[in-house]
Enzyme design. Structure first.
Site, short mmCIF file in Angstrom:
data_model
loop_
_atom_site.label_atom_id
_atom_site.label_comp_id
_atom_site.label_asym_id
_atom_site.label_seq_id
_atom_site.Cartn_x
_atom_site.Cartn_y
_atom_site.Cartn_z
N ALA A 66 1.90 0.79 16.35
CA ALA A 66 2.24 0.79 14.93
C ALA A 66 1.72 2.09 14.34
O ALA A 66 0.78 2.68 14.86
CB ALA A 66 1.56 -0.40 14.26
N GLY A 112 1.57 -1.95 19.11
CA GLY A 112 2.88 -2.48 18.72
C GLY A 112 3.99 -2.10 19.69
O GLY A 112 5.01 -2.80 19.77
N GLU A 115 3.68 -4.58 22.38
CA GLU A 115 4.08 -5.87 21.78
C GLU A 115 5.61 -5.94 21.65
O GLU A 115 6.20 -7.00 21.86
CB GLU A 115 3.39 -6.04 20.42
CG GLU A 115 1.89 -6.30 20.58
CD GLU A 115 1.14 -6.31 19.27
OE1 GLU A 115 1.21 -5.30 18.54
OE2 GLU A 115 0.49 -7.33 18.95
N GLU A 135 -5.99 -1.97 20.09
CA GLU A 135 -6.35 -2.27 18.70
C GLU A 135 -7.85 -2.46 18.47
O GLU A 135 -8.36 -2.06 17.42
CB GLU A 135 -5.60 -3.52 18.22
CG GLU A 135 -4.12 -3.29 17.93
CD GLU A 135 -3.23 -3.44 19.14
OE1 GLU A 135 -3.75 -3.51 20.28
OE2 GLU A 135 -2.00 -3.52 18.96
N1 COA Z 1 0.42 6.04 14.72
C1 COA Z 1 0.63 7.19 14.05
N2 COA Z 1 0.76 8.38 14.66
C2 COA Z 1 0.64 8.41 15.99
C3 COA Z 1 0.41 7.25 16.77
C4 COA Z 1 0.29 6.02 16.06
N3 COA Z 1 0.10 4.85 16.70
N4 COA Z 1 0.33 7.60 18.06
C5 COA Z 1 0.52 8.93 18.12
N5 COA Z 1 0.71 9.43 16.88
C6 COA Z 1 0.94 10.82 16.49
C7 COA Z 1 -0.34 11.63 16.52
O1 COA Z 1 -1.08 11.45 15.33
C8 COA Z 1 0.22 13.04 16.66
O2 COA Z 1 0.72 13.45 15.40
P1 COA Z 1 0.41 14.95 14.86
O3 COA Z 1 1.07 15.85 15.89
O4 COA Z 1 1.08 15.00 13.53
O5 COA Z 1 -1.06 15.10 14.85
C9 COA Z 1 1.44 12.84 17.56
O6 COA Z 1 1.80 11.44 17.45
C10 COA Z 1 1.18 13.14 19.01
O7 COA Z 1 0.07 12.36 19.45
P2 COA Z 1 -1.25 12.98 20.16
O8 COA Z 1 -2.37 12.05 19.93
O9 COA Z 1 -1.43 14.40 19.73
O10 COA Z 1 -0.78 12.95 21.68
P3 COA Z 1 -1.73 12.87 22.95
O11 COA Z 1 -0.85 13.16 24.12
O12 COA Z 1 -2.94 13.71 22.78
O13 COA Z 1 -2.23 11.34 23.03
C11 COA Z 1 -1.94 8.95 22.89
C12 COA Z 1 -1.30 10.31 23.27
C13 COA Z 1 -0.83 7.89 22.98
C14 COA Z 1 -3.04 8.62 23.89
C15 COA Z 1 -2.52 9.01 21.46
O14 COA Z 1 -1.51 9.51 20.60
C16 COA Z 1 -2.99 7.70 20.91
O15 COA Z 1 -4.06 7.21 21.30
N6 COA Z 1 -2.23 7.10 19.95
C17 COA Z 1 -2.62 5.90 19.25
C18 COA Z 1 -2.47 4.70 20.17
C19 COA Z 1 -2.93 3.45 19.44
O16 COA Z 1 -4.07 3.24 19.15
N7 COA Z 1 -1.95 2.57 19.17
C20 COA Z 1 -2.20 1.28 18.57
C21 COA Z 1 -1.98 1.33 17.13
S1 COA Z 1 -2.33 -0.26 16.39
#
Ligand code: COA
Length: 260
Positions: A66, A112, A115, A135
């Protein structure tokens, strides 16, 4: 219908819905959830669409969760509403569609995203896919059905560990857990999903919708899945598909089902 955050493409009986926010790793914001609802609804009502495939754009993510930026300052009430609305319009909605839905998990499926994949009828993953419910690392719990569907799919102990550790598993571990049905290289992912869709399409869409309903009934509180199966089985006998399927068998030819 055209959308801002997703693509929907129909070909040969299959509607492929692609979440198209690659710069945000296809994170699910409110607009995307609403658009997904509309696209699934449209494909389900479309008599030509026999199977729906959902995937993410780019080669990195199915859906990275999400959209955290949208709910970071929510109150208790807003948090509850977010989960309730999302479950109603997308996650439960997809699970209960009569049209088969395959998740083509092409990279990160987190929060999400996992999910959503778990709401689909089954999952196929590319070798680079990583799955998890992170989460608790954000101080929250899965709110789009993750605490319910993950134990149903992989067992309570494994689900407890995944949710408590907030860790990710790779595609092969997900295969071993039964979370995904197949793992292939990324360029083979959509072709394999389409091949499976082709096998599904040979069968009666009407019967498949009733099978989905009966299988899902076994996971619903207060509903006896065996009773739903008996009722649905009986109802099949009144369908054109049943007449065609049994007649074709007795005439030693392939069935040509009338459609949804
Ligand atoms: N919500 C909002 N933005 C998100 C996102 C999320 N769940 N997941 C990734 N993004 C965005 C990042 O903020 C980044 O945006 P920016 O370029 O404007 O800063 C972009 O997507 C790329 O992500 P980034 O984190 O730079 O890529 P990465 O390869 O370093 O890491 C992940 C990849 C998936 C490990 C990391 O993005 C992450 O941990 N995301 C969140 C996962 C999460 O907790 N999801 C559950 C949400 S309830």
């Amino acid at each position: 219908m055209t959308y801002d955050n997703i693509l929907s493409d129909y070909q040969n009986g299959i509607t492929t819905i692609t979440i198209n926010r690659p710069k945000k790793l296809n994170a699910l914001n409110k607009d995307t959830i609403r658009e997904l609802h509309n696209a699934f609804d449209e494909a389900n009502k479309d008599g030509d669409t026999k199977v729906i495939i959902i995937t993410g754009s780019g080669d990195k993510a199915f859906v990275a969760g999400a959209d955290i930026s949208e709910f970071a300052d929510f109150s208790v009430e807003e948090g509850g509403q977010l989960a309730a609305q999302g479950q109603a319009i997308l996650f439960d909605f997809v699970e209960n569609l009569g049209t088969p839905v395959i998740a083509a998990v092409n990279g990160f499926a987190l929060g999400g995203g996992l999910e959503l994949a778990m709401s689909c009828h089954f999952r196929v993953a590319s070798a680079n896919a990583k799955m998890g419910l992170p989460e608790t690392s954000l101080g929250v719990i899965p709110g789009y059905g993750g605490t319910q569907r993950l134990p149903q799919l992989i067992g309570k102990g494994r689900a407890m560990e995944m949710i408590m550790t907030a860790g990710m598993i790779d595609a092969n571990q997900a295969l071993g857990y039964g979370l995904v049905n197949h793992v292939v290289e990324q360029d083979e992912l959509l072709p394999l999903c389409e091949k499976i869709a082709g096998k599904i399409m040979r069968n009666s869409s009407v019967a498949i919708a009733k099978a989905i309903k009966s299988i899902n009934a076994g996971y619903k509180d207060g509903i006896n899945g065996f009773d739903i199966e008996i009722e649905s089985f009986g109802n099949c006998f009144g369908t054109e598909d049943f007449t065609e399927g049994t007649t074709a068998f007795l005439e030693k030819r392939k069935a040509d089902f009338p459609g949804k």
